[in-house]
Scaffold this motif. Sequence first.
Motif, mmCIF file in Angstrom:
data_model
loop_
_atom_site.group_PDB
_atom_site.id
_atom_site.type_symbol
_atom_site.label_atom_id
_atom_site.label_comp_id
_atom_site.label_asym_id
_atom_site.label_seq_id
_atom_site.Cartn_x
_atom_site.Cartn_y
_atom_site.Cartn_z
ATOM 1 N N SER A 206 0.826 -1.203 0.000
ATOM 2 C CA SER A 206 0.000 0.000 0.000
ATOM 3 C C SER A 206 0.863 1.257 0.000
ATOM 4 O O SER A 206 0.569 2.235 -0.694
ATOM 5 C CB SER A 206 -0.922 0.008 1.212
ATOM 6 O OG SER A 206 -1.652 1.216 1.293
ATOM 7 N N THR A 207 1.955 1.237 0.746
ATOM 8 C CA THR A 207 2.781 2.433 0.897
ATOM 9 C C THR A 207 3.552 2.774 -0.369
ATOM 10 O O THR A 207 3.592 3.932 -0.796
ATOM 11 C CB THR A 207 3.791 2.236 2.050
ATOM 12 O OG1 THR A 207 3.078 1.902 3.233
ATOM 13 C CG2 THR A 207 4.593 3.499 2.286
ATOM 14 N N ALA A 208 4.159 1.771 -1.001
ATOM 15 C CA ALA A 208 5.096 2.050 -2.090
ATOM 16 C C ALA A 208 4.597 1.670 -3.472
ATOM 17 O O ALA A 208 4.987 2.300 -4.460
ATOM 18 C CB ALA A 208 6.421 1.325 -1.821
ATOM 19 N N LEU A 209 3.746 0.661 -3.595
ATOM 20 C CA LEU A 209 3.405 0.147 -4.919
ATOM 21 C C LEU A 209 2.048 0.596 -5.447
ATOM 22 O O LEU A 209 1.851 0.615 -6.659
ATOM 23 C CB LEU A 209 3.459 -1.391 -4.907
ATOM 24 C CG LEU A 209 4.841 -2.010 -4.679
ATOM 25 C CD1 LEU A 209 4.759 -3.522 -4.730
ATOM 26 C CD2 LEU A 209 5.847 -1.494 -5.696
ATOM 27 N N VAL A 210 1.127 0.931 -4.579
ATOM 28 C CA VAL A 210 -0.188 1.372 -5.050
ATOM 29 C C VAL A 210 -0.114 2.850 -5.416
ATOM 30 O O VAL A 210 0.351 3.661 -4.609
ATOM 31 C CB VAL A 210 -1.261 1.141 -3.971
ATOM 32 C CG1 VAL A 210 -2.606 1.710 -4.414
ATOM 33 C CG2 VAL A 210 -1.388 -0.340 -3.667
ATOM 34 N N PRO A 211 -0.532 3.244 -6.636
ATOM 35 C CA PRO A 211 -0.471 4.657 -7.036
ATOM 36 C C PRO A 211 -1.258 5.555 -6.091
ATOM 37 O O PRO A 211 -2.245 5.130 -5.481
ATOM 38 C CB PRO A 211 -1.100 4.646 -8.443
ATOM 39 C CG PRO A 211 -0.971 3.240 -8.919
ATOM 40 C CD PRO A 211 -1.067 2.379 -7.698
ATOM 41 N N SER A 212 -0.814 6.798 -5.984
ATOM 42 C CA SER A 212 -1.448 7.744 -5.058
ATOM 43 C C SER A 212 -2.938 7.902 -5.320
ATOM 44 O O SER A 212 -3.739 7.999 -4.389
ATOM 45 C CB SER A 212 -0.750 9.109 -5.143
ATOM 46 O OG SER A 212 0.602 8.995 -4.783
ATOM 47 N N GLY A 213 -3.314 7.942 -6.596
ATOM 48 C CA GLY A 213 -4.717 8.143 -6.925
ATOM 49 C C GLY A 213 -5.614 6.979 -6.560
ATOM 50 O O GLY A 213 -6.846 7.123 -6.565
ATOM 51 N N ALA B 68 -3.877 -4.430 -10.061
ATOM 52 C CA ALA B 68 -2.665 -5.044 -10.618
ATOM 53 C C ALA B 68 -1.942 -4.106 -11.584
ATOM 54 O O ALA B 68 -0.715 -3.953 -11.525
ATOM 55 C CB ALA B 68 -3.016 -6.357 -11.311
ATOM 56 N N ALA B 69 -2.686 -3.457 -12.476
ATOM 57 C CA ALA B 69 -2.054 -2.583 -13.474
ATOM 58 C C ALA B 69 -1.333 -1.419 -12.805
ATOM 59 O O ALA B 69 -0.231 -1.037 -13.214
ATOM 60 C CB ALA B 69 -3.106 -2.061 -14.457
ATOM 61 N N GLY B 70 -1.944 -0.845 -11.772
ATOM 62 C CA GLY B 70 -1.307 0.264 -11.074
ATOM 63 C C GLY B 70 -0.054 -0.166 -10.344
ATOM 64 O O GLY B 70 0.953 0.563 -10.324
ATOM 65 N N VAL C 271 1.932 -2.667 -11.205
ATOM 66 C CA VAL C 271 2.959 -2.899 -12.229
ATOM 67 C C VAL C 271 3.534 -1.574 -12.726
ATOM 68 O O VAL C 271 4.753 -1.433 -12.894
ATOM 69 C CB VAL C 271 2.378 -3.711 -13.396
ATOM 70 C CG1 VAL C 271 3.369 -3.771 -14.561
ATOM 71 C CG2 VAL C 271 2.034 -5.124 -12.948
ATOM 72 N N ALA C 272 2.674 -0.583 -12.949
ATOM 73 C CA ALA C 272 3.140 0.718 -13.443
ATOM 74 C C ALA C 272 4.045 1.395 -12.418
ATOM 75 O O ALA C 272 5.085 1.969 -12.776
ATOM 76 C CB ALA C 272 1.948 1.612 -13.770
ATOM 77 N N THR C 273 3.677 1.345 -11.147
ATOM 78 C CA THR C 273 4.495 1.967 -10.105
ATOM 79 C C THR C 273 5.825 1.239 -9.957
ATOM 80 O O THR C 273 6.885 1.878 -9.831
ATOM 81 C CB THR C 273 3.755 1.964 -8.764
ATOM 82 O OG1 THR C 273 2.504 2.640 -8.920
ATOM 83 C CG2 THR C 273 4.573 2.665 -7.687
ATOM 84 N N LEU C 274 5.794 -0.085 -9.979
ATOM 85 C CA LEU C 274 7.033 -0.862 -9.871
ATOM 86 C C LEU C 274 7.957 -0.574 -11.046
ATOM 87 O O LEU C 274 9.175 -0.459 -10.881
ATOM 88 C CB LEU C 274 6.715 -2.355 -9.798
ATOM 89 C CG LEU C 274 7.921 -3.297 -9.713
ATOM 90 C CD1 LEU C 274 8.794 -2.959 -8.516
ATOM 91 C CD2 LEU C 274 7.449 -4.751 -9.649
ATOM 92 N N THR C 275 7.383 -0.416 -12.237
ATOM 93 C CA THR C 275 8.189 -0.087 -13.418
ATOM 94 C C THR C 275 8.856 1.268 -13.254
ATOM 95 O O THR C 275 10.053 1.427 -13.508
ATOM 96 C CB THR C 275 7.307 -0.088 -14.680
ATOM 97 O OG1 THR C 275 6.716 -1.378 -14.842
ATOM 98 C CG2 THR C 275 8.123 0.253 -15.913
#
Length: 237
Positions: free
Chosen positions: A183-190, A209-211, A213-217
């Motif tokens: 939740s802290t690092a991988l889930v986008p702020s929005g 899942a898509a968010g 992956v996008a944040t991890l990328t």
Amino acid sequence: MRHTKTMTRRFTGAAALALAAILTACESDEPTMAPPPIGSTPTPTPTPTPTTGTLDVSRCLSQVVFADGTTVQNLVIPDVLTIDPALPAGFPNGRKLADPVIDVTLAAIFLDIDAPGQSAATLAQIPLNPSANDVALPSGFPFLAPPQGSPPIAATTGTQFNFRTDADSAYERVDRMGFPAVSTALVPSGSKLAYNDGGPVQDASGQYAAGIVATLTALTEALRDDLTGAGLNICAD
């Protein structure tokens, strides 16, 4: 002689004009460029080719962390910290008090844990964090070290506590901390509010899942130079 004198005067005049042009150019701060030949088309300055390319982090999520085939993706989605008694105790199979959970999580999502000399605990082995708790943890219940300093109240019985008996509806979830750093690092702020209001059912459906992956990328691309500069092998392609 007249012809010679005339040529001398003409040469002298041309040299004076050339010298004046040189001095003028030297006095100016602006660079001088030779004009293109008459009738020619000026060559345009080439536009730099933008550097494109996105890292593929799918191999990071498919890394196997347990002998039973459990992958990083299985641990992150759904966001639930699980315990399997058949597997060795310790994060990510449960969590011990002294486990460096964040270091292990970051190593698993950024590094190639199958590379020689690397594992899910690689970042924890870098001497940046304290090597142990400042007060030794007891081996038996309650497993927590005694409080330091002089606590204002020495709790010896349950009568000194005021436990709330409100229904669950009286509380509001402000964060979801099933698996550390998701939740802290991988889930986008929005998406954080919706994510914190959701649960494992939404996670398993692939809603976030898509968010993730996008944040991890984006994080991997930002940290790639630092990780490789430290001699580490990233898992992204």
